[in-house]
Design a protein around this motif. Structure first.
Motif, PDB file in Angstrom:
ATOM      1  N   TYR A  12       0.835  -1.201   0.000  1.00 15.92           N
ATOM      2  CA  TYR A  12       0.000   0.000   0.000  1.00 15.92           C
ATOM      3  C   TYR A  12       0.872   1.254   0.000  1.00 15.92           C
TER       4      TYR A  12
ATOM      5  N   GLU B 192     -19.639  -2.121   1.555  1.00 14.41           N
ATOM      6  CA  GLU B 192     -19.188  -2.442   0.210  1.00 14.41           C
ATOM      7  C   GLU B 192     -20.097  -1.788  -0.821  1.00 14.41           C
TER       8      GLU B 192
ATOM      9  N   THR C 279     -19.129   1.815  -1.116  1.00 12.59           N
ATOM     10  CA  THR C 279     -17.886   1.904  -1.893  1.00 12.59           C
ATOM     11  C   THR C 279     -18.179   1.695  -3.370  1.00 12.59           C
TER      12      THR C 279
ATOM     13  N   CYS D 106     -17.106   4.530  -5.931  1.00  9.35           N
ATOM     14  CA  CYS D 106     -15.977   4.243  -6.826  1.00  9.35           C
ATOM     15  C   CYS D 106     -16.463   3.909  -8.229  1.00  9.35           C
TER      16      CYS D 106
ATOM     17  N   ILE E 211      -7.543   3.863 -10.553  1.00  9.50           N
ATOM     18  CA  ILE E 211      -7.467   3.889  -9.089  1.00  9.50           C
ATOM     19  C   ILE E 211      -8.802   3.463  -8.493  1.00  9.50           C
ATOM     20  N   ASN E 212      -9.908   3.910  -9.110  1.00  7.75           N
ATOM     21  CA  ASN E 212     -11.218   3.535  -8.579  1.00  7.75           C
ATOM     22  C   ASN E 212     -11.495   2.055  -8.765  1.00  7.75           C
TER      23      ASN E 212
ATOM     24  N   CYS F  85      -9.839   0.364  -6.011  1.00  7.29           N
ATOM     25  CA  CYS F  85     -10.628   0.459  -4.775  1.00  7.29           C
ATOM     26  C   CYS F  85     -11.734  -0.590  -4.776  1.00  7.29           C
ATOM     27  N   LEU F  86     -12.349  -0.799  -5.941  1.00  2.45           N
ATOM     28  CA  LEU F  86     -13.414  -1.794  -6.025  1.00  2.45           C
ATOM     29  C   LEU F  86     -12.863  -3.195  -5.741  1.00  2.45           C
TER      30      LEU F  86
ATOM     31  N   MET G 189     -10.354  -3.907  -3.926  1.00  2.00           N
ATOM     32  CA  MET G 189     -10.046  -4.015  -2.497  1.00  2.00           C
ATOM     33  C   MET G 189     -11.318  -4.190  -1.686  1.00  2.00           C
ATOM     34  N   ALA G 190     -12.368  -3.470  -2.099  1.00  2.00           N
ATOM     35  CA  ALA G 190     -13.626  -3.589  -1.373  1.00  2.00           C
ATOM     36  C   ALA G 190     -14.156  -5.013  -1.441  1.00  2.00           C
TER      37      ALA G 190
ATOM     38  N   GLY H  82      -5.737  -5.239  -5.876  1.00  2.00           N
ATOM     39  CA  GLY H  82      -5.961  -3.794  -5.885  1.00  2.00           C
ATOM     40  C   GLY H  82      -4.659  -3.019  -5.818  1.00  2.00           C
TER      41      GLY H  82
ATOM     42  N   ILE I 200      -2.779  -0.584  -8.762  1.00  2.00           N
ATOM     43  CA  ILE I 200      -2.286   0.795  -8.637  1.00  2.00           C
ATOM     44  C   ILE I 200      -0.796   0.870  -8.974  1.00  2.00           C
TER      45      ILE I 200
END
Lengths: 443, 270
Positions: free
Chosen positions: A134, B16, B19, B23, B52-53, B56-57, B59-60, B67, B71
């Motif tokens: 991260y 979730e 998010t 996102c 990036i979004n 995030c998805l 990771m969610a 995720g 990135i």
């Protein structure tokens, strides 16, 4: 900590928003801003001492408020938008540089479980199984701020500075990422708090010294600090990517730069110096690793790293850009790859065949030394041959053979073209009537 | 029929869902912005936002490693290379919006619509047994551990072959861009030798005179012996004869100094 992994990560999701998460976020923010202010002051004082001068000593006791005053002064400066700037990206860039710098601290473990407002909670905002990755991800977003600042300013100096610093950061991020691998292999986890927990007996600076050295070198390159501060080589690029920035936007870049410095130091502490664990003589005291005390050890190690950064700046001259890049790609990377191989081998042998350290060292060291000897012999033979080839080439250079190898060839560099004698037939062909420019004009 | 939507609703918790809506819409805005913006660099920024979004998805949904790698690799490396090229090549002038192929936009729009319809039709009919990473993670004791076990165990060969493919591509690109050097590269030492051998002044020229009373490019500097440093004034001014003489620019003290008069040595000049 004898809880299982899942329980440990769940402890963070148990934190109530009010007041724990809020207090942690606010505390981190204040801590970072304070550290930055003190670091800037310390840098100016320490470098001053190293250069036989005093440094700022006017504002506040010992000049401690100097950086605060500089910040206030910057805030009241005139706001300048260059005409050639891309306004939206120009404003976006400092934001993109700063926010990731703060975000990276969310996963830095500052201490073990502590009591805070009647709740027991780890002294760390959050943690998950890949929190070191991260930090890398967040840092790579931060690079966008620099690239975009350089591009959007509409100035050549800024563009070159931005490209230079981002190329540098990306290159050294690779070496940095490789130095993490050995730590992950030994800790068996990529989570910051688990890595600290894994260093309970031995710090990784002892077990994985090459990784530590690679990381420390890479972190100086990653933060654009001396002797790797090429993006702001004043004689070449003025201020680098932030040449066109003024007021708070400039201050914010400055803030981000120093937070990054503190972040990489904190990461070095976490990964290699046992994080918040007390150093040796203090660790004999039973209460050293409990409660709020570890925060002191952590900050102490952090200050040590920051001092090294300042010391480097006061001592070493700037590298040349091509040498710097060569060092990153051709030395740091191969060395870390070989080191990862060795560490992986040692781990696999210990896990599967229960080898002890001495056995592993012998098995690894003997072939490496053998390979090095063979390489040395080969290299010396090759060098001798190369010398001979160079001498031969020098000889060949003096004379130009227009029909070398049976084909008409142009002269090589260093050789001069000698007009060959032409046969009569050729002369006849070239002697066709050719009109000069003057004749054409006349006609 | 166990439609996707019903399964999703039963598995997804509130956090979730929130998010997803934030996102997801940001990713969509980024995609639209990438298509609609005129400047190439802006397009690159929009697509970085989309990436990036998407991360995030991931990771969610519990795929933390994926995720992060999304990135690091896509946003941090691939898009950054794109940006480099765009900035160095300088494709920042607004592109022409005239259609080069007739009916191109209409055709592209229809194709896009058809693709969207097809996707919706297919996805809405999918039957899913086990949704989410929980089941898969439980086998190996975690998401990261599971990935490690699969990549370096079951799929080792595929993984290695893929990396060999990528390395081949990289080496191929290097060979294509490689140019044989026909003479040895000039080092700093050679360059410096060259500079001195040319016989010209090796360093930068002396700056013009800066005195307490006067400061301009047309005022020559004084050498330590008091004579004028001719080359401290730009050649064009010299040729035009527009050099301000020291006696016009300066007061008596410096004039005396320039004349080599030793009478001023002492407390005044210290």
């Amino acid at each position: 900590m004898n809880t299982t992994t899942d329980d440990y990560f769940n402890a963070f999701t148990m934190d109530p928003w009010w007041p724990i998460v809020f207090a942690k976020v606010l505390g981190l923010f204040i801590l970072l801003v304070l550290i930055v202010l003190i670091t800037i002051w310390a840098e100016r004082r320490v470098v001053g001492r190293m250069q036989m001068r005093i440094g700022p000593n006017r504002v506040g006791p010992l000049g401690l408020l100097q950086s605060l005053m500089d910040g206030v002064k910057l805030a009241f400066k005139e706001e300048i938008f260059p005409t050639a700037a891309d306004k939206f990206v120009y404003i976006l860039a400092p934001i993109l540089a700063t926010i990731p710098a703060f975000l990276a601290w969310a996963v830095i473990p500052l201490g073990p479980m502590v009591w805070m407002f009647g709740y027991q909670t780890p002294l760390q905002l959050t943690d998950f199984p890949v929190s070191v990755l991260y930090i890398v991800a967040i840092a790579s977003i931060g690079i966008y701020g620099i690239v975009l600042a350089g591009w959007s300013s509409g100035s050549t100096y800024a563009l070159l500075g931005g490209l230079r610093s981002s190329a540098q950061m990306i290159s050294y991020e690779v070496a940095m990422g490789l130095s993490f691998v050995a730590v992950f292999l030994y800790a068996g986890s990529a989570s910051t708090s688990q890595i600290v927990a894994a260093q309970e007996k031995t710090w990784y600076i002892i077990l994985l010294l090459p990784s530590f050295l690679i990381y420390v070198t890479a972190m100086v390159g990653e933060t654009n600090r001396a002797p790797f501060d090429l993006p702001e080589a004043e004689g070449e690029l003025v201020g680098g990517f932030h040449t066109e920035y003024s007021t708070l936007k400039f201050a914010v870049f400055f803030l981000a730069e120093y937070i990054n410095l503190v972040t990489v130091s904190a990461l070095a502490t976490t990964l290699f110096l046992g994080g918040w664990r007390a150093p040796y003589p203090i660790s004999l005291w039973a209460g050293a690793n409990e409660g709020w005390w570890p925060l002191v050890w952590f900050l102490g190690k952090l200050c040590g790293f920051i001092f090294v950064f300042i010391w480097l700046r006061g001592t070493l001259p700037r590298l040349r850009y091509d040498q710097f890049m060569k060092f990153g790609w051709k030395f740091l990377m191969p060395v870390s790859l070989v080191w990862i191989l060795i560490v992986g081998f040692a781990r696999a042998m210990r896990n599967d065949y229960n080898w002890d350290l001495r056995q592993t060292v012998i098995v690894i060291a003997v072939p490496i030394i053998a390979i090095l000897i063979v390489m040395y012999i080969i290299e010396s033979i090759r060098e001798r041959r190369a010398d001979a080839a160079v001498a031969e080439e020098e000889e060949a250079r003096t004379e130009f053979d227009p029909m070398a190898g049976g084909f008409p060839v142009p002269p090589m560099p260093g050789q001069s073209y000698t007009p060959t004698r032409r046969s009569k037939a050729t002369v006849g062909v070239t002697a066709l009537p050719v009109s000069t420019d003057a004749e054409i004009e006349e006609a | 029929m166990t439609g996707l939507a019903t399964v999703m609703l039963s598995v997804i918790d509130t956090g979730e869902q929130i998010t997803f809506w934030i996102c997801g819409s940001l990713a969509l805005i980024g995609a639209l912005g990438m298509v609609l913006s005129r400047k190439a660099v802006h397009s690159a920024l929009w697509i970085a936002m989309t990436m990036i979004n998407l991360a995030c998805l991931y990771m969610a949904q519990g795929a933390l490693f994926l995720g992060m790698v999304q990135i690091i690799v896509y946003t941090g490396a691939v898009m950054m290379l794109f940006l480099f090229v765009l900035m160095l090549v300088g494709v920042d002038s607004s592109d022409s919006v005239v259609e080069t192929i007739r009916g191109q936009r209409l055709a592209a729009g229809l194709a896009g619509l058809a693709f969207a319809l097809m996707l919706i039709a297919v996805i809405s009919r999918v039957t899913l047994g086990d949704v989410g990473t929980q089941g898969a993670d439980a086998v190996y004791g975690g998401n990261l551990q599971g990935l490690a076990a699969l990549i370096f165990g079951k799929y080792l060969l595929a993984f290695e072959v893929t990396s060999a493919l990528l390395i081949t591509a990289a080496i191929g690109a290097m060979i294509l861009a490689h140019r044989e050097r026909i003479e040895p590269k000039k080092e700093q030492k050679d360059l410096s030798k060259e500079r001195f051998l040319s016989g010209e002044h090796p360093g930068s020229l002396p700056p013009p005179g800066v005195y307490a009373r006067h400061n301009a490019v047309d005022t020559p500097a004084l050498l330590p012996d008091g004579t004028l440093a001719e080359n401290s004034v730009p050649a064009s001014l010299r040729a035009r004869g527009a050099i301000r003489t020291v006696d016009r620019a300066l007061g008596d003290e410096v004039q005396q100094l320039a004349a080599g008069d030793g009478s001023l040595e002492g407390e005044d000049l210290r």
